[in-house]
Design an enzyme around this catalytic site. Sequence first.
Site, PDB file in Angstrom:
ATOM      1  CB  THR A  48      49.301  59.082  60.752  1.00 15.50           C
ATOM      2  OG1 THR A  48      48.925  58.305  59.615  1.00 15.50           O
ATOM      3  CG2 THR A  48      48.280  58.848  61.856  1.00 15.50           C
ATOM      4  CB  THR A  50      54.478  57.425  57.068  1.00 15.12           C
ATOM      5  OG1 THR A  50      55.592  57.542  57.950  1.00 15.12           O
ATOM      6  CG2 THR A  50      54.903  56.670  55.817  1.00 15.12           C
ATOM      7  CB  CYS A  51      49.205  58.023  56.235  1.00 14.46           C
ATOM      8  SG  CYS A  51      49.430  56.596  57.313  1.00 14.46           S
ATOM      9  CB  SER A  52      49.635  63.093  55.728  1.00 16.61           C
ATOM     10  OG  SER A  52      48.469  62.716  56.419  1.00 16.61           O
TER      11      SER A  52
END
Length: 246
Positions: A48, A50-52
């Site tokens: 996803t 923001t996570c990545s």
Amino acid sequence: MQFSSYEQRAIPSMVFKYRNQTEWAEISTADLFDNKNVIVFSLPGAFTPTCSSTHVPRFNELWPAFKALGIDAIVCISVNDPFVMQAWAADQQAENVFFLPDGNGKFTEAMGLLVSKEDLNFGQRSWRYSMLVRNGVVEKQFIEPDEPGDPFHVSDADTMLSYLAPQAKVPPRVVLFTKKACGFCQRAKNALDAANISYATVELSNADRGTVVYALTGKTTVPQMFVDGTYIGDTEAIEQFARAYG
């Protein structure tokens, strides 16, 4: 939704299944946390945005600073299956982070941070948070506020670093443009290594070098370096930066 803090409580005891290369493996919370200082951050899902783009990369970047402060490991937990987490770990190339799948959501549920993301077709996922765990006990927890969407204000790596050492010198984000068989590039790398400055290398082909470097700097030679988005310069400027930093 109100999320209660898990501070000063022992981590829930359980065993996780994950993929180790081509084999199944197991790791327990005792293996992960007993007699260790561990940073954990949890997020809604692998791959996803923001996570990545932010959450994982910054924890990976700041590992040298965390290690210097006595941290033994950084663990990323997500309610994803082991195959997805293995693929995401390979894609992220974050060698300083251990990607731990909480496939059934049992750990996240025990932490009181399992939430519904059915509006995104995600099902049950983790709310975004980070925590510092010392010898199996949660010392400090940063839980994102209950806001619409996917807030990302307090569970980031820099907030954790500030908690551990308010006066800590935050490592700069350094990008070095180079090419193969370049003596000046090696000089620049040697200077950065001697000053213990971590950097990302972008190796350009001869065909691309002039176009890419000129578009960014107005120069046509390498090495060229940027620090936190600011253009520093070529070999001599890089060596001067390294001496001042050290």
